[in-house]
Design a protein around this motif. Structure first.
Motif, PDB file in Angstrom:
ATOM      1  N   ASP A 158       4.728  -8.767  17.543  1.00 17.64           N
ATOM      2  CA  ASP A 158       3.812 -10.057  17.264  1.00 17.64           C
ATOM      3  C   ASP A 158       3.677 -10.334  15.690  1.00 17.64           C
ATOM      4  O   ASP A 158       2.810 -11.189  15.523  1.00 17.64           O
ATOM      5  CB  ASP A 158       2.546  -9.773  18.133  1.00 17.64           C
ATOM      6  CG  ASP A 158       1.780  -8.570  17.537  1.00 17.64           C
ATOM      7  OD1 ASP A 158       2.295  -7.777  16.428  1.00 17.64           O
ATOM      8  OD2 ASP A 158       0.686  -8.347  17.828  1.00 17.64           O
ATOM      9  N   GLU A 159       4.441  -9.648  14.926  1.00 12.51           N
ATOM     10  CA  GLU A 159       4.340  -9.864  13.673  1.00 12.51           C
ATOM     11  C   GLU A 159       2.907  -9.569  12.758  1.00 12.51           C
ATOM     12  O   GLU A 159       2.477 -10.032  11.730  1.00 12.51           O
ATOM     13  CB  GLU A 159       4.794 -11.181  13.056  1.00 12.51           C
ATOM     14  CG  GLU A 159       6.286 -11.286  13.406  1.00 12.51           C
ATOM     15  CD  GLU A 159       6.794 -12.705  13.015  1.00 12.51           C
ATOM     16  OE1 GLU A 159       6.301 -13.460  12.421  1.00 12.51           O
ATOM     17  OE2 GLU A 159       8.148 -12.983  13.523  1.00 12.51           O
ATOM     18  N   TRP A 214       1.615   0.234  10.830  1.00 12.30           N
ATOM     19  CA  TRP A 214       0.649  -0.412  10.005  1.00 12.30           C
ATOM     20  C   TRP A 214       0.059  -1.509  10.465  1.00 12.30           C
ATOM     21  O   TRP A 214       0.916  -2.585  10.748  1.00 12.30           O
ATOM     22  CB  TRP A 214       1.113  -0.292   8.593  1.00 12.30           C
ATOM     23  CG  TRP A 214       1.703   0.923   7.935  1.00 12.30           C
ATOM     24  CD1 TRP A 214       3.059   1.377   8.208  1.00 12.30           C
ATOM     25  CD2 TRP A 214       0.938   2.082   7.504  1.00 12.30           C
ATOM     26  NE1 TRP A 214       3.076   2.464   7.569  1.00 12.30           N
ATOM     27  CE2 TRP A 214       1.943   3.101   7.138  1.00 12.30           C
ATOM     28  CE3 TRP A 214      -0.227   2.215   7.193  1.00 12.30           C
ATOM     29  CZ2 TRP A 214       1.257   4.148   6.641  1.00 12.30           C
ATOM     30  CZ3 TRP A 214      -0.777   3.293   6.506  1.00 12.30           C
ATOM     31  CH2 TRP A 214       0.204   4.227   6.151  1.00 12.30           C
ATOM     32  N   SER A 215      -1.209  -2.006  10.392  1.00 13.81           N
ATOM     33  CA  SER A 215      -1.950  -2.987  10.534  1.00 13.81           C
ATOM     34  C   SER A 215      -1.398  -4.036   9.408  1.00 13.81           C
ATOM     35  O   SER A 215      -1.667  -3.764   8.179  1.00 13.81           O
ATOM     36  CB  SER A 215      -3.201  -3.105  10.995  1.00 13.81           C
ATOM     37  OG  SER A 215      -3.865  -4.576  10.913  1.00 13.81           O
ATOM     38  N   LEU A 216      -1.124  -5.276   9.550  1.00 21.64           N
ATOM     39  CA  LEU A 216      -1.049  -6.285   8.622  1.00 21.64           C
ATOM     40  C   LEU A 216      -2.138  -7.175   8.429  1.00 21.64           C
ATOM     41  O   LEU A 216      -2.449  -7.692   7.250  1.00 21.64           O
ATOM     42  CB  LEU A 216       0.138  -7.388   8.735  1.00 21.64           C
ATOM     43  CG  LEU A 216       1.626  -6.626   8.864  1.00 21.64           C
ATOM     44  CD1 LEU A 216       2.518  -7.607   9.005  1.00 21.64           C
ATOM     45  CD2 LEU A 216       1.889  -6.377   7.223  1.00 21.64           C
ATOM     46  N   GLN A 217      -3.231  -7.131   9.282  1.00 21.08           N
ATOM     47  CA  GLN A 217      -4.420  -7.759   9.247  1.00 21.08           C
ATOM     48  C   GLN A 217      -5.425  -6.779   8.476  1.00 21.08           C
ATOM     49  O   GLN A 217      -6.302  -7.367   7.581  1.00 21.08           O
ATOM     50  CB  GLN A 217      -5.159  -8.009  10.512  1.00 21.08           C
ATOM     51  CG  GLN A 217      -4.333  -8.949  11.144  1.00 21.08           C
ATOM     52  CD  GLN A 217      -4.346  -9.197  12.661  1.00 21.08           C
ATOM     53  OE1 GLN A 217      -4.995  -7.991  13.324  1.00 21.08           O
ATOM     54  NE2 GLN A 217      -4.073 -10.245  13.548  1.00 21.08           N
ATOM     55  N   ASN A 218      -5.451  -5.535   8.583  1.00 24.77           N
ATOM     56  CA  ASN A 218      -6.323  -4.430   7.721  1.00 24.77           C
ATOM     57  C   ASN A 218      -5.165  -3.543   6.881  1.00 24.77           C
ATOM     58  O   ASN A 218      -4.977  -2.610   7.371  1.00 24.77           O
ATOM     59  CB  ASN A 218      -7.053  -3.508   8.862  1.00 24.77           C
ATOM     60  CG  ASN A 218      -7.990  -4.520   9.260  1.00 24.77           C
ATOM     61  OD1 ASN A 218      -8.835  -5.302   8.729  1.00 24.77           O
ATOM     62  ND2 ASN A 218      -8.198  -4.332  10.644  1.00 24.77           N
ATOM     63  N   GLN A 219      -4.763  -4.013   5.833  1.00 20.76           N
ATOM     64  CA  GLN A 219      -3.522  -3.390   5.073  1.00 20.76           C
ATOM     65  C   GLN A 219      -4.069  -1.946   4.994  1.00 20.76           C
ATOM     66  O   GLN A 219      -5.067  -1.463   4.384  1.00 20.76           O
ATOM     67  CB  GLN A 219      -3.311  -3.863   3.921  1.00 20.76           C
ATOM     68  CG  GLN A 219      -2.565  -5.255   3.779  1.00 20.76           C
ATOM     69  CD  GLN A 219      -3.242  -6.590   4.138  1.00 20.76           C
ATOM     70  OE1 GLN A 219      -4.615  -6.423   3.981  1.00 20.76           O
ATOM     71  NE2 GLN A 219      -2.674  -7.499   4.538  1.00 20.76           N
ATOM     72  N   GLY A 220      -3.006  -1.092   5.191  1.00 19.34           N
ATOM     73  CA  GLY A 220      -3.084   0.505   4.996  1.00 19.34           C
ATOM     74  C   GLY A 220      -3.590   1.138   6.252  1.00 19.34           C
ATOM     75  O   GLY A 220      -3.774   2.165   6.330  1.00 19.34           O
ATOM     76  N   TRP A 242       0.998  -1.222   0.060  1.00 14.47           N
ATOM     77  CA  TRP A 242       0.072  -0.183  -0.018  1.00 14.47           C
ATOM     78  C   TRP A 242       0.690   1.252   0.058  1.00 14.47           C
ATOM     79  O   TRP A 242       1.898   1.125   0.461  1.00 14.47           O
ATOM     80  CB  TRP A 242      -0.952  -0.070   1.197  1.00 14.47           C
ATOM     81  CG  TRP A 242      -0.469  -0.165   2.524  1.00 14.47           C
ATOM     82  CD1 TRP A 242       0.123   1.172   3.462  1.00 14.47           C
ATOM     83  CD2 TRP A 242       0.106  -1.243   3.152  1.00 14.47           C
ATOM     84  NE1 TRP A 242       0.633   0.653   4.394  1.00 14.47           N
ATOM     85  CE2 TRP A 242       0.815  -0.829   4.491  1.00 14.47           C
ATOM     86  CE3 TRP A 242       0.083  -2.565   2.838  1.00 14.47           C
ATOM     87  CZ2 TRP A 242       1.308  -1.617   5.480  1.00 14.47           C
ATOM     88  CZ3 TRP A 242       0.457  -3.389   3.975  1.00 14.47           C
ATOM     89  CH2 TRP A 242       0.892  -2.955   5.139  1.00 14.47           C
ATOM     90  N   PRO A 243       0.351   2.179  -0.539  1.00 18.77           N
ATOM     91  CA  PRO A 243       1.099   3.674  -0.183  1.00 18.77           C
ATOM     92  C   PRO A 243       1.449   4.190   1.085  1.00 18.77           C
ATOM     93  O   PRO A 243       0.317   4.192   1.670  1.00 18.77           O
ATOM     94  CB  PRO A 243       0.333   4.692  -1.158  1.00 18.77           C
ATOM     95  CG  PRO A 243      -0.769   3.993  -1.846  1.00 18.77           C
ATOM     96  CD  PRO A 243      -0.942   2.672  -1.086  1.00 18.77           C
TER      97      PRO A 243
END
Length: 137
Positions: free
Chosen positions: A25-26, A41-47, A10-11
């Motif tokens: 916790d990755e 940034w959340s990796l579960q909710n990108q952006g 994502w930008p």
């Protein structure tokens, strides 16, 4: 991952990104832009931004051309340390509001930082050719 294909993206910044870290916790990543903005940034909710700070006051445009702006996260993921165009580097409380902590001074800019893998001890290196090892105990 074995195929080497991108999973997501994502930008993230309005400037070049100079440093990236996985959260403890990755489930998140931290990015630091050359403009001094830090985002988690959340990796579960990108952006989705989980936390952010503006450390641009520690980015000296004169030294930015000679030094790469870096950051380091402690083992618990609670404190973030960044390099600095000043003689002290800031320590941020992640997802908190405390901004008052700074490292011991060097006599020149702080060019590199790191945390001990398990203890509340951090390192700072400087353009003055010195290293400081500091305990937060």
């Amino acid at each position: 991952m074995s195929a080497g294909l991108p999973i997501t993206g994502w930008p993230a910044h309005d400037s070049a990104i100079s440093s990236l870290l996985f959260g403890p916790d990755e489930t998140s990543i931290f990015s630091l832009g050359t403009d001094g903005k830090i985002f988690e940034w959340s990796l579960q909710n990108q952006g989705q931004v989980l936390w952010s700070r503006d450390c641009s006051r520690f980015c000296d445009p004169e030294t930015a051309m000679h030094c790469r702006h870096e950051m380091a996260l402690d083992a618990n993921g609670k404190r973030l340390l960044t390099t600095s165009g000043l003689v002290r580097a800031p320590i941020y409380q992640v997802r908190g509001h405390t901004n008052g902590l700074k490292t011991l001074p060097h006599t020149d800019v702080v060019t590199t930082v790191d945390w001990h893998p398990t203890l509340p001890i951090f390192l700072t290196g400087s353009a003055d050719n010195s290293v400081r090892v500091t305990s937060m105990l």
